[in-house]
Write an enzyme that holds these catalytic residues in place. Structure first.
Site, PDB file in Angstrom:
ATOM      1  N   ASP A 162      -7.763  -6.317  -0.988  1.00  0.00           N
ATOM      2  CA  ASP A 162      -6.649  -4.763  -0.830  1.00  0.00           C
ATOM      3  C   ASP A 162      -6.102  -3.916  -1.801  1.00  0.00           C
ATOM      4  O   ASP A 162      -7.053  -4.045  -2.904  1.00  0.00           O
ATOM      5  CB  ASP A 162      -5.917  -5.358  -0.226  1.00  0.00           C
ATOM      6  CG  ASP A 162      -4.685  -6.287  -0.751  1.00  0.00           C
ATOM      7  OD1 ASP A 162      -5.357  -6.402  -2.388  1.00  0.00           O
ATOM      8  OD2 ASP A 162      -3.930  -7.011  -0.627  1.00  0.00           O
ATOM      9  N   HIS A 197       0.938  -1.040  -0.006  1.00  0.00           N
ATOM     10  CA  HIS A 197      -0.336   0.238   0.208  1.00  0.00           C
ATOM     11  C   HIS A 197       1.020   1.057   0.157  1.00  0.00           C
ATOM     12  O   HIS A 197       0.512   1.912  -0.816  1.00  0.00           O
ATOM     13  CB  HIS A 197      -0.648  -0.088   1.473  1.00  0.00           C
ATOM     14  CG  HIS A 197      -2.340  -0.833   1.544  1.00  0.00           C
ATOM     15  ND1 HIS A 197      -2.869  -1.274   2.154  1.00  0.00           N
ATOM     16  CD2 HIS A 197      -2.410  -1.862  -0.205  1.00  0.00           C
ATOM     17  CE1 HIS A 197      -4.099  -2.039   1.173  1.00  0.00           C
ATOM     18  NE2 HIS A 197      -3.614  -3.143   0.515  1.00  0.00           N
TER      19      HIS A 197
END
Length: 262
Positions: A144, A89
């Site tokens: 995700d 991320h």
């Protein structure tokens, strides 16, 4: 950088990033995530890089998370995934916030985390036989890779729910129609078309392109008057740059502009 899952090279203002673990379908694992974040940091601080081309070795752009490695982690999987997502991320956050255009070239399949990262690019070129699927819930997990932020904005909540809950697969043509892909090219032209697009951006007015990217993303969630103020301060700042003045002069004088990136 010591890289084993990615290759990285800067040529003529373009950072050429290539996922390079074809034997593992370029799946996302902790090593890949660490290397991707390192590459993004390098791009952020390299003034010679004006645009970025990201492609993949092999027949799959990115198959998603490395489920074999996840399975092998056993009871330690949640911690492994948590640590990995800090890097994965973090890399995507950098890609979005760095004021340089990022272009993905997708050949073959982009599934799960592969589709998520595709949705975070500024521009996407896809091969005509490429396929796109979320695939998370098929494996009993949730999305995700920031897909719930980027992909939902590109295609809308109802379509996002369709992809997420049913795991339907989109063709390249469908992905273009839905706004996930910007252009579709023959499969054997993906790498060259991606590099050419990135090069055309690197040769352009780098300051204006980078800040245009920034205000488009910011403007999506910004109140009207605030968006207008940001636009006003940014365009006037652009007019103080060499390329801003040169671009206007070239238009008036009916000639090609000589952009320097400043």
């Amino acid at each position: 950088m010591d890289l084993s899952t990615i290759t990285y090279e800067v040529r003529d203002g373009v950072a050429h990033v290539r996922f390079n673990r074809p034997e593992g379908a370029n799946a996302v694992n902790p090593q890949f995530s660490r290397e991707l974040r390192s590459v993004m940091l390098e791009i952020e601080w390299d003034d010679a890089t004006k645009a970025v081309s990201v492609t993949a070795e092999g027949r799959v752009f990115c198959a998603g998370g490395d489920l074999k490695e996840f399975h092998a982690a056993g009871e330690g999987l949640p911690k492994l995934a948590s640590d990995m997502l800090v890097d994965f991320h973090g890399a995507i956050y950098k890609m979005n916030r760095v004021p340089k255009p990022f272009v993905a070239g997708v050949g073959g399949a982009a599934g799960g985390a592969g589709m998520s990262i595709v949705s975070a690019f500024d521009l996407v070129v896809a091969g005509e036989s490429s396929r796109f699927t979320m695939a998370y819930t098929r494996a009993g997990v949730t999305p995700d890779g920031t897909s719930t932020y980027f992909l939902a904005r590109h295609i809308g909540v109802r379509r996002m729910l369709d992809l997420t809950l049913t795991n339907r697969t989109l063709s390249a043509a469908e992905a273009e129609q839905w706004g996930i892909v910007n252009r579709v090219v023959p499969d054997d032209e993906v790498d060259s078309a991606t590099a050419d697009l990135a090069q055309s951006l690197a040769d352009g007015p780098a300051w204006a392109l980078g800040h245009a990217k920034r205000i488009v993303y910011e403007g999506f969630d910004t109140p009207l008057e605030q968006a207008g103020e940001v636009e006003g301060t940014t365009i006037t700042a652009a007019m103080r740059t060499h390329d801003g003045r040169e671009g206007i002069a070239a238009f008036v004088e009916r000639r090609a502009p000589n952009f320097t990136g400043n």
